[in-house]
Design a protein around this motif. Structure first.
Motif, short mmCIF file in Angstrom:
data_model
loop_
_atom_site.label_atom_id
_atom_site.label_comp_id
_atom_site.label_asym_id
_atom_site.label_seq_id
_atom_site.Cartn_x
_atom_site.Cartn_y
_atom_site.Cartn_z
N MET A 1 0.81 -1.22 0.00
CA MET A 1 0.00 0.00 0.00
C MET A 1 0.84 1.28 0.00
N ALA A 2 2.06 1.19 0.51
CA ALA A 2 2.91 2.38 0.64
C ALA A 2 3.44 2.83 -0.72
N ASN A 3 3.81 4.10 -0.79
CA ASN A 3 4.41 4.61 -2.02
C ASN A 3 5.83 4.10 -2.20
N GLY A 4 6.56 4.04 -1.11
CA GLY A 4 7.94 3.58 -1.18
C GLY A 4 8.30 2.74 0.03
N VAL A 5 9.20 1.78 -0.17
CA VAL A 5 9.68 0.94 0.93
C VAL A 5 11.19 0.86 0.87
N ALA A 6 11.84 1.16 1.99
CA ALA A 6 13.29 1.01 2.11
C ALA A 6 13.56 -0.18 3.03
N TYR A 7 14.33 -1.14 2.55
CA TYR A 7 14.61 -2.36 3.31
C TYR A 7 16.00 -2.29 3.93
N VAL A 8 16.13 -2.89 5.10
CA VAL A 8 17.44 -2.93 5.77
C VAL A 8 18.32 -4.03 5.18
N THR A 9 17.74 -4.92 4.37
CA THR A 9 18.48 -6.00 3.73
C THR A 9 18.58 -5.75 2.23
N GLU A 10 19.50 -6.45 1.58
CA GLU A 10 19.66 -6.30 0.12
C GLU A 10 18.65 -7.13 -0.66
N TRP A 11 18.22 -8.28 -0.09
CA TRP A 11 17.30 -9.14 -0.84
C TRP A 11 16.35 -9.95 0.06
N TYR A 12 16.72 -10.22 1.31
CA TYR A 12 15.95 -11.16 2.14
C TYR A 12 14.54 -10.66 2.44
N LEU A 13 14.42 -9.49 3.07
CA LEU A 13 13.09 -8.97 3.43
C LEU A 13 12.26 -8.63 2.19
N GLN A 14 12.93 -8.29 1.10
CA GLN A 14 12.22 -7.97 -0.14
C GLN A 14 11.41 -9.16 -0.64
N LYS A 15 11.93 -10.37 -0.43
CA LYS A 15 11.22 -11.58 -0.88
C LYS A 15 9.98 -11.85 -0.04
N ILE A 16 10.07 -11.57 1.25
CA ILE A 16 8.95 -11.87 2.16
C ILE A 16 7.90 -10.77 2.13
N TYR A 17 8.37 -9.52 2.05
CA TYR A 17 7.46 -8.37 2.11
C TYR A 17 7.66 -7.48 0.87
N PRO A 18 7.30 -7.96 -0.29
CA PRO A 18 7.54 -7.18 -1.52
C PRO A 18 6.71 -5.89 -1.55
N SER A 19 7.32 -4.84 -2.02
CA SER A 19 6.61 -3.57 -2.19
C SER A 19 5.80 -3.62 -3.48
N TYR A 20 4.98 -2.61 -3.68
CA TYR A 20 4.20 -2.52 -4.92
C TYR A 20 5.14 -2.45 -6.12
N SER A 21 6.25 -1.73 -5.97
CA SER A 21 7.20 -1.55 -7.08
C SER A 21 8.02 -2.80 -7.37
N ILE A 22 8.04 -3.76 -6.45
CA ILE A 22 8.70 -5.04 -6.73
C ILE A 22 7.78 -5.93 -7.55
N LYS A 23 6.50 -5.88 -7.25
CA LYS A 23 5.54 -6.69 -7.98
C LYS A 23 5.11 -6.05 -9.30
N HIS A 24 5.29 -4.73 -9.38
CA HIS A 24 4.92 -3.99 -10.58
C HIS A 24 6.09 -3.07 -10.96
N PRO A 25 6.08 -2.51 -12.15
CA PRO A 25 7.18 -1.61 -12.54
C PRO A 25 7.28 -0.39 -11.63
N GLU A 26 8.51 0.07 -11.40
CA GLU A 26 8.71 1.27 -10.59
C GLU A 26 8.16 2.50 -11.31
#
Length: 261
Positions: A158-183
């Motif tokens: 739902m958020a406009n932007g997400v900054a992750y503390v990890t390079e890839w781990y948290l991104q897989k579990i909690y993908p942002s809108y821009s990960i599932k769709h084009p930025e």
């Protein structure tokens, strides 16, 4: 002037002169990184008045930083008891800000998200995995953590932007809108850490898999407020190494309520 509404989990303290202090991490130097992008930071967190400032406290307030107080509630019960006052405060605060950054997942920041959503553009800073937000092994705690994890996943979408503390781990579990769709300008993501390490801080050693090292030296750095940093799991792993006949030297660095002094 662009003003960011920054919501954090930290508990703060206000002295008689109106200065704001924190125990760790968040101080004025920490807030300067936001001032590199925004003209003004409105820091929001739980706060209580104190008579005397501890010498170890970190000063928070400074130029172009305002502090917005929330009730100094602790734990789920107190937070729910103060919920009405928290909502009133948040409604008032977001009226003077242009966008929001929420460092989460914690209960207070999730409450803030629910008030800010659709009122301001939101950026999330995902600091930890949500599967162990509440510490405990009971069925109720595990069920509650599952529910909270599901909520956090929705928040990232739902958020406009997400900054992750990890390079890839948290991104897989909690993908942002821009990960599932084009930025796009409205949806984006990134990764960074507040830990600053130089190239000289790293050391690479080639191991001979056929030979056991005479001694393995390890270090774990993290707060010891609860079991989220995994020090208890490290100790269990060390027991397995000991049973295999491996010699090691383990150093734990950090402070917190669980540290035996």
């Amino acid at each position: 002037t662009v003003t960011v509404f920054l919501v954090v989990e930290t508990h703060f303290y206000k002295d008689k002169q109106g200065n704001i202090w924190g125990k760790r991490v968040v101080d004025y130097n920490f807030l300067k990184r936001y001032l590199q992008v925004f003209d003004e930071v409105c820091l929001c967190g739980r706060c209580r008045a104190i008579e005397k400032v501890n010498p170890s406290f970190l000063k928070v307030n400074g130029e172009n930083v305002k502090f917005f107080e929330l009730p100094d509630c602790r734990g789920i019960k107190q937070t729910l008891f103060c919920l009405r006052d928290i909502y009133k405060s948040l409604d008032k605060y977001i009226m003077v800000c242009d966008c929001a950054i929420i460092r989460f997942p914690t209960l207070i920041t999730m409450i803030a998200f629910s008030k800010v959503y659709r009122k301001l553009p939101i950026g999330l800073e995902l600091m930890i995995s949500a599967h162990d937000m509440i510490i405990g092994e009971s069925f109720f705690v595990k069920l509650l953590n599952r529910i909270l994890e599901s909520v956090v996943k929705k928040m990232c979408l739902m958020a406009n932007g997400v900054a992750y503390v990890t390079e890839w781990y948290l991104q897989k579990i909690y993908p942002s809108y821009s990960i599932k769709h084009p930025e796009s300008k409205e949806h984006f993501h990134g990764s960074y850490s507040t830990v600053e390490l130089e190239t000289c801080n790293y050391h690479e050693k080639k191991w001979n898999k056929e030979e056991k090292p005479s001694e393995i030296q390890m270090i774990s750095i993290g707060y010891m407020d609860d079991q989220r940093k995994g020090q208890n799991k490290i100790i269990k792993a060390l027991f397995c190494l000991k049973k295999q006949g491996l010699k090691f030297r383990m150093r734990f660095v950090g402070d917190g309520k669980m540290l035996v002094k």
